[in-house]
Design a protein around this motif. Structure first.
Motif, PDB file in Angstrom:
ATOM      1  N   GLN A 159      12.401  13.652  -2.132  1.00 52.37           N
ATOM      2  CA  GLN A 159      11.275  13.656  -1.695  1.00 52.37           C
ATOM      3  C   GLN A 159      10.344  12.563  -2.067  1.00 52.37           C
ATOM      4  N   ILE A 160      10.389  12.416  -3.485  1.00 58.59           N
ATOM      5  CA  ILE A 160       9.392  11.553  -4.126  1.00 58.59           C
ATOM      6  C   ILE A 160       9.639   9.746  -3.559  1.00 58.59           C
ATOM      7  N   PHE A 161      11.000   9.602  -3.594  1.00 63.35           N
ATOM      8  CA  PHE A 161      11.428   8.264  -3.041  1.00 63.35           C
ATOM      9  C   PHE A 161      10.821   8.178  -1.703  1.00 63.35           C
ATOM     10  N   ARG A 162      11.370   9.022  -0.921  1.00 65.02           N
ATOM     11  CA  ARG A 162      10.913   8.868   0.703  1.00 65.02           C
ATOM     12  C   ARG A 162       9.373   8.850   1.036  1.00 65.02           C
ATOM     13  N   GLY A 163       8.708   9.884   0.101  1.00 62.92           N
ATOM     14  CA  GLY A 163       7.102   9.773   0.381  1.00 62.92           C
ATOM     15  C   GLY A 163       6.540   8.379  -0.072  1.00 62.92           C
ATOM     16  N   THR A 164       6.985   7.979  -1.182  1.00 63.09           N
ATOM     17  CA  THR A 164       6.408   6.894  -1.770  1.00 63.09           C
ATOM     18  C   THR A 164       6.878   5.690  -1.040  1.00 63.09           C
ATOM     19  N   LEU A 165       7.991   5.554  -0.665  1.00 62.64           N
ATOM     20  CA  LEU A 165       8.248   4.502   0.171  1.00 62.64           C
ATOM     21  C   LEU A 165       7.616   4.391   1.309  1.00 62.64           C
ATOM     22  N   THR A 166       7.573   5.355   2.067  1.00 58.80           N
ATOM     23  CA  THR A 166       6.967   5.154   3.366  1.00 58.80           C
ATOM     24  C   THR A 166       5.210   5.084   3.154  1.00 58.80           C
ATOM     25  N   TRP A 167       4.733   5.609   2.260  1.00 62.47           N
ATOM     26  CA  TRP A 167       3.242   5.409   2.376  1.00 62.47           C
ATOM     27  C   TRP A 167       2.682   4.079   2.009  1.00 62.47           C
ATOM     28  N   HIS A 168       3.605   3.562   0.669  1.00 62.36           N
ATOM     29  CA  HIS A 168       3.531   2.409   0.037  1.00 62.36           C
ATOM     30  C   HIS A 168       3.631   1.332   1.132  1.00 62.36           C
ATOM     31  N   ALA A 169       4.856   1.341   1.872  1.00 67.79           N
ATOM     32  CA  ALA A 169       5.180   0.425   2.860  1.00 67.79           C
ATOM     33  C   ALA A 169       4.045   0.135   3.865  1.00 67.79           C
ATOM     34  N   ARG A 170       3.616   1.321   4.544  1.00 65.01           N
ATOM     35  CA  ARG A 170       2.510   1.024   5.687  1.00 65.01           C
ATOM     36  C   ARG A 170       1.129   0.754   4.953  1.00 65.01           C
ATOM     37  N   THR A 171       0.941   1.310   3.762  1.00 69.22           N
ATOM     38  CA  THR A 171      -0.630   1.122   3.228  1.00 69.22           C
ATOM     39  C   THR A 171      -0.609   0.031   2.383  1.00 69.22           C
ATOM     40  N   LEU A 172       0.217  -0.484   1.576  1.00 70.72           N
ATOM     41  CA  LEU A 172       0.338  -1.289   0.799  1.00 70.72           C
ATOM     42  C   LEU A 172       0.757  -2.669   0.941  1.00 70.72           C
ATOM     43  N   THR A 173       2.307  -2.571   1.107  1.00 70.27           N
ATOM     44  CA  THR A 173       3.072  -3.575   1.591  1.00 70.27           C
ATOM     45  C   THR A 173       2.513  -4.387   2.973  1.00 70.27           C
ATOM     46  N   ILE A 174       2.178  -3.591   3.922  1.00 67.36           N
ATOM     47  CA  ILE A 174       1.481  -4.207   5.170  1.00 67.36           C
ATOM     48  C   ILE A 174       0.032  -4.032   5.197  1.00 67.36           C
ATOM     49  N   GLY A 175      -0.200  -2.831   4.959  1.00 64.03           N
ATOM     50  CA  GLY A 175      -1.508  -2.597   5.127  1.00 64.03           C
ATOM     51  C   GLY A 175      -2.759  -3.548   4.367  1.00 64.03           C
ATOM     52  N   THR A 176      -2.428  -3.691   3.329  1.00 63.34           N
ATOM     53  CA  THR A 176      -3.488  -4.624   2.397  1.00 63.34           C
ATOM     54  C   THR A 176      -3.090  -5.870   2.864  1.00 63.34           C
ATOM     55  N   THR A 177      -2.069  -6.482   3.098  1.00 63.40           N
ATOM     56  CA  THR A 177      -1.760  -7.861   3.485  1.00 63.40           C
ATOM     57  C   THR A 177      -2.165  -8.338   4.816  1.00 63.40           C
ATOM     58  N   ARG A 178      -2.201  -7.169   5.648  1.00 64.64           N
ATOM     59  CA  ARG A 178      -2.798  -7.490   7.073  1.00 64.64           C
ATOM     60  C   ARG A 178      -4.336  -7.360   6.951  1.00 64.64           C
ATOM     61  N   ASN A 179      -4.982  -6.993   5.785  1.00 57.91           N
ATOM     62  CA  ASN A 179      -6.482  -6.878   5.660  1.00 57.91           C
ATOM     63  C   ASN A 179      -6.800  -7.978   4.523  1.00 57.91           C
ATOM     64  N   TRP A 180      -6.165  -9.066   4.386  1.00 55.91           N
ATOM     65  CA  TRP A 180      -6.396 -10.270   3.605  1.00 55.91           C
ATOM     66  C   TRP A 180      -6.188 -10.310   2.285  1.00 55.91           C
ATOM     67  N   ALA A 181      -5.283  -9.266   1.658  1.00 58.61           N
ATOM     68  CA  ALA A 181      -4.986  -9.203   0.276  1.00 58.61           C
ATOM     69  C   ALA A 181      -4.141 -10.528  -0.085  1.00 58.61           C
ATOM     70  N   LYS A 182      -4.540 -11.139  -0.940  1.00 69.30           N
ATOM     71  CA  LYS A 182      -3.650 -12.269  -1.546  1.00 69.30           C
ATOM     72  C   LYS A 182      -2.635 -11.929  -2.419  1.00 69.30           C
ATOM     73  N   SER A 183      -2.875 -10.672  -3.119  1.00 73.34           N
ATOM     74  CA  SER A 183      -1.783  -9.984  -3.908  1.00 73.34           C
ATOM     75  C   SER A 183      -1.475  -8.687  -3.419  1.00 73.34           C
ATOM     76  N   VAL A 184      -0.343  -8.020  -3.814  1.00 74.07           N
ATOM     77  CA  VAL A 184      -0.133  -6.564  -3.693  1.00 74.07           C
ATOM     78  C   VAL A 184       0.343  -6.192  -5.144  1.00 74.07           C
ATOM     79  N   VAL A 185      -0.372  -5.305  -5.808  1.00 71.91           N
ATOM     80  CA  VAL A 185       0.020  -5.001  -7.383  1.00 71.91           C
ATOM     81  C   VAL A 185       0.209  -3.501  -7.076  1.00 71.91           C
ATOM     82  N   THR A 186       0.981  -2.792  -7.721  1.00 72.39           N
ATOM     83  CA  THR A 186       1.191  -1.448  -8.134  1.00 72.39           C
ATOM     84  C   THR A 186       0.767  -1.314  -9.634  1.00 72.39           C
TER      85      THR A 186
END
Length: 638
Positions: free
Chosen positions: A356-383
């Motif tokens: 559950q942890i792997f699935r939930g983290t992968l999907t939330w981070h994928a849409r919110t950080l990997t793609i969500g931040t970069t489509r909103n001008w982020a020059k970096s993505v740092v966990t």
């Protein structure tokens, strides 16, 4: 859970894939390499068979990659070697530690982490028995001369790892952030809570302290590229870990002193402002002292002040409250200043299973950080932590449920976590200096079950397209560049990166026209007409009823404009394309002339109309069909 020793890295995994791929018409010589991570861990950055571009369009929902549209330049992607991470990695056997470091930082054998955010002193993720800074003094004593300043603590574990990371990836960028000034500079004489004393002498010595850190790290072989002056300055009540209430006036005062010092002594080091959430957390608003302003527009105030903004390269954001769209709003207000995304930790509930942890983290981070931040001008993505143990530690206060890129176990084995892959799908394929380019995306950070993506052009001319299937079920989509495309199917929840080289066969001479200032009307459902021209394929105009002759969407461009192509994109609303349509133009919205008619065969219809100069365009349905008619994006090209 798969062990680190058998990690399916992209450089080593060339096995056949279970995905579905197809091309149309005549294949070309251009192929896209495919790397996939699935929510069940069956594929982890697994290289599938390449897929070929072919002439022609696809009937599927189509990601249109537009190299002509350029956005931000990328610095890199990564995490933080916290005190806790450093203790865990240093505690490994030398061979295991080297393998772990290569898996993180080596661009070929690992994921090529290219950005680190390093605490200046201690944070909640501290393996020591007590929190520390680089100039701690007994209660009641001060050190305005900074004679006791020393980074000797970091030479034990943190700096050796940072130096090795830079050897493995020479293009590594380092951002440094303090969780607290030394306690003697603060009200309350404690690293936990309190605020920087409102005293010009304190502002000056704190700026000198930060400069001394930058100089010491550079002398130790780790130059600092970016520096913020306070982590989460509105977090007034950190949970037993270092933190400081630093209002706008105090941060501005420090920046105005620090800026000239850095320009003279370390010109490569740029200051980033704020370093907190996309929006002010309600708890931070409630904790504002009576009579004080909660400063919910904190970063705007810093950038609006010329005396401060002149020393600031941009703003750093965290994920713990608000939405990534806040980054775009700030960019629109201050387009000359950059946006960096600097912290977000995965977390889990007390009863969550590893799956559950792997699935939930992968999907939330994928849409919110990997793609969500970069489509909103982020020059970096740092966990957050680059490595933690199996109990989410060690930590000293703060988060007890956080996750890292790696888990270091008591038996000396190391495994990869979801954040290794959400960062890896960027860091391994998107080079520092890459530029984000245009691509239509149909998903949202709030989850709407669609395909979402972000695209980059690397300095070597290659393209990296990162795609996430938000839905739990497989989704088929197409990727189009110019007049060529391929079709692909991703499993539910999967994250993928597609890469292809620079190729004359994928060039396009068409340039998308901005529709800023354009207006739209429609029949039926005129209220939603603007959603078809908002340059956002996750929104749409829809007929809301079965298709019927006479339904239309009409656009007023505001002035006569030369148009070469009209793209009628029904996006992720599968089947909602016009089965029969007409395209008309007008100079006055009264007299119309026909440009083209046709039969729809899929989600994207490109209509080439020569070089037509017009102010108004109208696309109409011309047949009765049971499906609704939707337009997610009406794009015009010259």
């Amino acid at each position: 859970m798969k062990r680190f020793a058998t990690l399916a890295l992209a450089a080593a995994c060339l096995a056949a894939a279970a995905g579905t791929a197809s091309a149309h018409d005549r294949p070309t010589s251009v192929q896209a390499q495919v790397f996939v991570t699935t929510v069940d861990r069956a594929e982890l950055l697994h290289q599938r068979p390449a897929v070929a571009f072919a002439k022609g369009a696809s009937p599927e929902t189509t990601i249109t990659v537009d190299p002509q549209r350029e956005f931000q330049t990328v610095d890199g992607f990564g995490a933080s070697i916290t005190d806790s991470s450093a203790a865990l990695l240093t505690g490994l056997a030398p061979a295991a530690r080297e393998q772990a470091m290569r898996s993180l930082f080596d661009p070929a054998a690992g994921i090529g982490v290219s950005f680190l955010r390093q605490p200046v002193g201690s944070s909640d993720f501290t393996a020591e028995a007590a929190h520390y800074t680089y100039d701690d003094m007994p209660a009641g004593q001060t050190d305005f001369g900074l004679r006791h300043f020393s980074i000797a603590h970091d030479e034990q574990a943190i700096l050796p790892l940072l130096r090795r990371a830079k050897q493995l990836n020479p293009r590594l960028t380092v951002l440094a952030t303090p969780w607290s000034p030394p306690a003697w500079m603060k009200t309350g004489d404690s690293l936990v809570g309190g605020s920087l004393k409102n005293d010009p002498k304190i502002y000056r010595v704190y700026a000198a302290y930060l400069l001394k850190f930058v100089q010491a790290y550079a002398a130790a072989g780790v130059p600092i590229d970016y520096l913020t002056v306070q982590n989460e300055p509105q977090n007034r009540h950190p949970s037993a870990y270092p933190g400081t209430d630093m209002n706008v006036a105090a941060q501005a005062a420090v920046i105005q002193i620090l800026g000239p010092l850095l320009r003279k002594a370390s010109p490569r080091t740029k200051i980033l402002a704020y370093d907190h959430n996309w929006a002010t957390h309600p708890g931070d608003i409630e904790s504002t002292p009576p009579g004080q302003d909660p400063e919910t527009d904190y970063p705007y105030r810093l950038l609006a002040d010329p005396a401060t903004a002149k020393w600031v390269a941009g703003t750093a954001y965290h994920c713990y409250y608000g939405e990534p769209a806040a980054q775009s709003a700030l960019h629109a207000a201050y387009p000359s200043k950059g946006i960096w995304f600097s912290e977000c930790s995965g977390s889990h509930g007390p009863d969550d299973t590893p799956a559950q942890i792997f699935r939930g983290t992968l999907t939330w981070h994928a849409r919110t950080l990997t793609i969500g931040t970069t489509r909103n001008w982020a020059k970096s993505v740092v966990t957050w932590n680059i490595a933690l143990d199996e109990t989410s530690g060690p930590h000293l206060g703060g988060c007890g449920t956080c996750t890292g890129l790696l888990t270091v176990r008591a038996d000396g084995t190391v495994s990869t976590d979801a954040e290794y892959y959400t960062i890896g799908h960027l860091a391994k394929f998107v080079q520092p200096g890459a530029v984000r380019i245009g691509s239509t995306s149909f998903g949202t950070t709030g989850w709407n079950g669609q395909i979402m993506d972000v695209a980059f052009r690397n300095p070597d001319g290659s393209t990296a397209l990162v795609v996430h299937n938000e839905n739990d079920d497989p989704r088929t989509f197409a990727v189009a560049v110019g007049d060529q495309s391929f079709t692909y199917t991703l499993p539910g929840g999967a994250l993928a990166t597609f890469t292809w080289p620079r190729s004359p066969g994928l060039r396009t001479h068409l340039r998308q026209l901005p529709l800023t200032g354009a207006t739209a009307t429609a029949s039926p459902n005129a209220a939603d007409a603007a959603l078809a021209i908002d340059d956002d394929a996750s929104t749409r105009w829809s007929s809301g009823a079965a298709q019927a002759p006479g339904q239309y969407l009409q656009v007023d461009l505001g002035r006569p404009t030369t148009v070469r192509r009209v793209a009628i994109d029904s996006g992720g609303s599968t089947g909602d394309y016009a089965r029969s349509w007409s395209l008309q133009a007008s100079d006055d919205s009264v007299t119309w002339r026909s440009l083209a008619t046709g039969t729809g065969v899929g989600q994207l219809t490109n209509v080439d109309i020569g070089h037509i100069r017009t102010r108004y365009l109208r696309v109409s349905a011309t047949a009765a069909v049971g499906n609704w008619w939707s337009i997610a994006d009406l794009r015009l090209y010259a």
